[in-house]
Structures are given as structure tokens and as C-alpha cells.
Design an enzyme around this catalytic site. Structure first.
Site, PDB file in Angstrom:
ATOM      1  N   LYS A   1       0.836  -1.213   0.000  1.00 23.57           N
ATOM      2  CA  LYS A   1       0.000   0.000   0.000  1.00 23.57           C
ATOM      3  C   LYS A   1       0.867   1.260   0.000  1.00 23.57           C
ATOM      4  O   LYS A   1       0.624   2.185  -0.770  1.00 23.57           O
ATOM      5  CB  LYS A   1      -0.935   0.019   1.229  1.00 23.57           C
ATOM      6  CG  LYS A   1      -1.884  -1.177   1.295  1.00 23.57           C
ATOM      7  CD  LYS A   1      -2.851  -1.060   2.453  1.00 23.57           C
ATOM      8  CE  LYS A   1      -2.222  -1.163   3.828  1.00 23.57           C
ATOM      9  NZ  LYS A   1      -1.652  -2.498   4.145  1.00 23.57           N
TER      10      LYS A   1
ATOM     11  N   ARG B   1      -9.455   0.387   9.300  1.00 27.55           N
ATOM     12  CA  ARG B   1      -9.096  -1.021   9.527  1.00 27.55           C
ATOM     13  C   ARG B   1     -10.161  -1.761  10.302  1.00 27.55           C
ATOM     14  O   ARG B   1      -9.983  -2.952  10.555  1.00 27.55           O
ATOM     15  CB  ARG B   1      -7.791  -1.091  10.307  1.00 27.55           C
ATOM     16  CG  ARG B   1      -6.544  -1.313   9.415  1.00 27.55           C
ATOM     17  CD  ARG B   1      -5.375  -1.080  10.286  1.00 27.55           C
ATOM     18  NE  ARG B   1      -4.196  -1.843  10.074  1.00 27.55           N
ATOM     19  CZ  ARG B   1      -3.060  -1.309   9.611  1.00 27.55           C
ATOM     20  NH1 ARG B   1      -3.015  -0.075   9.191  1.00 27.55           N
ATOM     21  NH2 ARG B   1      -1.964  -2.042   9.567  1.00 27.55           N
TER      22      ARG B   1
ATOM     23  N   ARG C   1      11.755  -6.153   4.077  1.00 25.53           N
ATOM     24  CA  ARG C   1      11.623  -4.763   3.614  1.00 25.53           C
ATOM     25  C   ARG C   1      12.355  -3.754   4.491  1.00 25.53           C
ATOM     26  O   ARG C   1      12.557  -3.972   5.670  1.00 25.53           O
ATOM     27  CB  ARG C   1      10.157  -4.390   3.415  1.00 25.53           C
ATOM     28  CG  ARG C   1       9.398  -4.093   4.658  1.00 25.53           C
ATOM     29  CD  ARG C   1       7.964  -3.713   4.322  1.00 25.53           C
ATOM     30  NE  ARG C   1       7.200  -3.542   5.532  1.00 25.53           N
ATOM     31  CZ  ARG C   1       5.913  -3.271   5.570  1.00 25.53           C
ATOM     32  NH1 ARG C   1       5.219  -3.146   4.463  1.00 25.53           N
ATOM     33  NH2 ARG C   1       5.309  -3.118   6.726  1.00 25.53           N
TER      34      ARG C   1
ATOM     35  N   ARG D   1      11.562  -1.534  10.226  1.00 25.09           N
ATOM     36  CA  ARG D   1      10.543  -1.361  11.265  1.00 25.09           C
ATOM     37  C   ARG D   1      10.657  -2.438  12.331  1.00 25.09           C
ATOM     38  O   ARG D   1      10.857  -3.601  12.029  1.00 25.09           O
ATOM     39  CB  ARG D   1       9.150  -1.426  10.635  1.00 25.09           C
ATOM     40  CG  ARG D   1       8.718  -0.112  10.049  1.00 25.09           C
ATOM     41  CD  ARG D   1       7.442  -0.233   9.280  1.00 25.09           C
ATOM     42  NE  ARG D   1       6.350  -0.911   9.991  1.00 25.09           N
ATOM     43  CZ  ARG D   1       5.129  -1.018   9.505  1.00 25.09           C
ATOM     44  NH1 ARG D   1       4.835  -0.493   8.329  1.00 25.09           N
ATOM     45  NH2 ARG D   1       4.197  -1.647  10.182  1.00 25.09           N
TER      46      ARG D   1
ATOM     47  N   ARG E   1      -0.317  -9.480  13.119  1.00 28.69           N
ATOM     48  CA  ARG E   1      -0.886  -8.432  12.257  1.00 28.69           C
ATOM     49  C   ARG E   1      -1.798  -9.047  11.201  1.00 28.69           C
ATOM     50  O   ARG E   1      -2.836  -8.484  10.857  1.00 28.69           O
ATOM     51  CB  ARG E   1       0.249  -7.615  11.609  1.00 28.69           C
ATOM     52  CG  ARG E   1       0.932  -6.696  12.625  1.00 28.69           C
ATOM     53  CD  ARG E   1       2.323  -6.276  12.218  1.00 28.69           C
ATOM     54  NE  ARG E   1       2.373  -5.417  11.072  1.00 28.69           N
ATOM     55  CZ  ARG E   1       3.482  -5.174  10.356  1.00 28.69           C
ATOM     56  NH1 ARG E   1       4.624  -5.744  10.700  1.00 28.69           N
ATOM     57  NH2 ARG E   1       3.442  -4.371   9.340  1.00 28.69           N
TER      58      ARG E   1
HETATM   59  P1  AMP Z   1       1.007  -0.120   9.288  1.00 30.23           P
HETATM   60  O1  AMP Z   1       2.186   0.802   9.138  1.00 30.23           O
HETATM   61  O2  AMP Z   1      -0.192   0.371   8.534  1.00 30.23           O
HETATM   62  O3  AMP Z   1       1.348  -1.547   9.006  1.00 30.23           O
HETATM   63  O4  AMP Z   1       0.606  -0.047  10.843  1.00 30.23           O
HETATM   64  C1  AMP Z   1       1.499  -0.444  11.862  1.00 30.23           C
HETATM   65  C2  AMP Z   1       0.724  -0.676  13.151  1.00 30.23           C
HETATM   66  O5  AMP Z   1       0.084   0.543  13.556  1.00 30.23           O
HETATM   67  C3  AMP Z   1      -0.402  -1.697  13.064  1.00 30.23           C
HETATM   68  O6  AMP Z   1       0.050  -3.025  13.262  1.00 30.23           O
HETATM   69  C4  AMP Z   1      -1.328  -1.229  14.192  1.00 30.23           C
HETATM   70  O7  AMP Z   1      -0.801  -1.597  15.461  1.00 30.23           O
HETATM   71  C5  AMP Z   1      -1.217   0.291  14.078  1.00 30.23           C
HETATM   72  N1  AMP Z   1      -2.216   0.880  13.147  1.00 30.23           N
HETATM   73  C6  AMP Z   1      -1.974   1.545  11.986  1.00 30.23           C
HETATM   74  N2  AMP Z   1      -3.104   1.966  11.424  1.00 30.23           N
HETATM   75  C7  AMP Z   1      -4.111   1.545  12.240  1.00 30.23           C
HETATM   76  C8  AMP Z   1      -5.536   1.647  12.177  1.00 30.23           C
HETATM   77  N3  AMP Z   1      -6.173   2.277  11.169  1.00 30.23           N
HETATM   78  N4  AMP Z   1      -6.244   1.087  13.207  1.00 30.23           N
HETATM   79  C9  AMP Z   1      -5.643   0.471  14.241  1.00 30.23           C
HETATM   80  N5  AMP Z   1      -4.306   0.316  14.335  1.00 30.23           N
HETATM   81  C10 AMP Z   1      -3.543   0.855  13.342  1.00 30.23           C
END
Ligand code: AMP
Length: 209
Positions: free
Chosen positions: A14, A89, A123, A155, A166
Site C-alpha cells: 500500500k 481497519r 523490507r 521497522r 498483524r
Molecule cells: P502499518 O504501518 O499500517 O502496518 O501499521 C502499523 C501498526 O500501527 C499496526 O500493526 C497497528 O498496530 C497500528 N495501526 C496503523 N493503522 C491503524 C488503524 N487504522 N487502526 C488500528 N491500528 C492501526
């Protein structure tokens, strides 16, 4: 004014695709993951509340996320809409979003579970410009990132055990949203297990570019 949602499991690409379609859409990328990581780094109240969920690969509570988005959408650059990456989400987040800003397209980047762990665990990104790379699929050039301020960043939650949590969170809490948006007639499914350029072309076609 209308916004776009980039939807899909962790590691679907994404963020990579958001950067590639930025020029065509003219909409700023709003990644709740990036916003939360910045909040954790800055040690804000939001960051402190979010960190334990992020470290465990669980979703951060809806109220925290919805407040972040409500504030972000007030910024001047969001006047024509934004490109959401990693939001919404959950169904409550999507319901809240519908009262915050209209959404014209939900672009779902589909990647099978068995490909996700490899994709995420290799990554990394450039700390200077945010460009995303991958050990196998998209390595940075030999001399480092073309932006010139090369510093490799990985990360903390990109490890095998957190990725599994996740993915579970995605299947249990996020994937039900696909039907929610399908019923609204704005859902576009894209095969994300192909060359990066092919995926970008399909996304742009779905957006009418
Ligand atoms: P991402 O960078 O989108 O993979 O997000 C990393 C982490 O941030 C996720 O595993 C969640 O813990 C948290 N997170 C990011 N976006 C959301 C969201 N819209 N709702 C809930 N948790 C989120």
C-alpha cells in the site's frame, strides 16, 4: 472533494503504491501507521497509548485512530481529499470516516497470506526520503537511495511473530470491511502479487487515469 482508500493486508504494498500514484491523484498520502510511528518517536500521549498495541501486532483502539484522522483531515493540504493508507481497519473506523470525508474509491491490493511474511521480513526504507525497498524484490541501488541522504531503516514490527499477529488482526477485524465497501459499489480489487509497475497501472486504471 473525495478521498481514496488503499486497502489490503500488511505488506501488500500500500505504501509503495501510494507513493507511485501520488503525482496522478494529487492527493496527499495519509498513513495511520506512519502517524503512529511518529507519535511513538516523539513520545506524545497518543504514541504512549499506541506503542504496546503496535509492538504486539494488534490494532490500536478505534478512538485513538479516529481522533488522529479527524485532526489530520483539517490540515490545509487535505482540502481536496486524501489517499488513506492503512485506514480504515475496522467497521467502526469506516463508519466514522463516512461522516468525516466522502470516499470515491477503495483500492484493495490482494496478496495471499503465504507471500506476506517474506514480503514484510525483507523490507526496509530510506530514512531520508521514505522510499521503500526490499532485500529480494526491490533492492536499493548499490550506492544507496538516489535521494542522496541514504540511511537504511527497518521497522521494529517487521518480524515473523508480529507479522502473524498483524495478519490475524487483518483477517478478523479488517477484511470484513471489504464487503461493507463492496455493497457501496466503490470497491476495486487488484492482484498485488505481480510486478510493481503492473499493479500501479491497474490502480491508475481503476481510478480512471
Ligand atoms: P502499518 O504501518 O499500517 O502496518 O501499521 C502499523 C501498526 O500501527 C499496526 O500493526 C497497528 O498496530 C497500528 N495501526 C496503523 N493503522 C491503524 C488503524 N487504522 N487502526 C488500528 N491500528 C492501526
Amino acid at each position: 472533494m473525495s478521498s481514496i482508500v488503499l486497502f489490503g493486508p500488511p505488506g501488500a504494498g500500500k505504501g509503495t503504491q501510494a507513493e507511485r500514484i501520488l503525482g496522478a491523484t494529487g492527493l496527499p498520502q495519509v498513513s495511520t501507521g506512519d502517524m503512529l510511528r511518529a507519535a511513538v518517536k516523539a513520545g506524545t500521549e497518543t504514541g504512549l497509548a499506541a506503542k504496546k498495541f503496535m509492538d504486539a501486532g494488534q490494532l490500536v483502539p478505534d478512538t485513538v485512530i479516529i481522533d488522529l484522522i479527524r485532526d489530520r483531515i483539517q490540515e490545509p493540504d487535505a482540502i481536496n481529499g486524501v489517499m488513506f493508507d492503512g485506514f480504515p481497519r475496522t467497521v467502526p473506523q469506516a463508519e466514522a470516516l463516512s461522516s468525516i470525508t466522502p470516499v470515491s474509491h477503495v483500492i484493495a491490493i490482494e496478496v495471499p497470506d503465504e507471500r506476506i511474511v517474506d514480503r514484510i521480513c525483507g523490507r526496509y526504507s530510506c530514512a531520508g526520503c521514505g522510499n521503500v525497498y526490499h532485500d529480494l524484490f526491490n533492492p536499493a541501488p548499490k550506492g544507496g537511495c538516489p535521494c542522496g541522504s541514504w540511511e537504511e531503516k527497518r521497522r521494529a514490527d517487521d518480524n515473523e511473530s508480529t507479522v502473524k499477529s498483524r495478519l490475524s488482526a487483518y483477517h478478523e477485524q479488517t477484511s470484513p470491511l471489504a464487503n461493507w465497501y463492496r455493497e457501496k459499489g466503490i470497491f476495486h480489487s487488484i492482484d498485488g502479487d505481480r510486478a510493481i509497475d503492473e499493479i500501479t497501472s491497474d490502480i491508475l486504471r481503476s481510478l480512471g487515469h
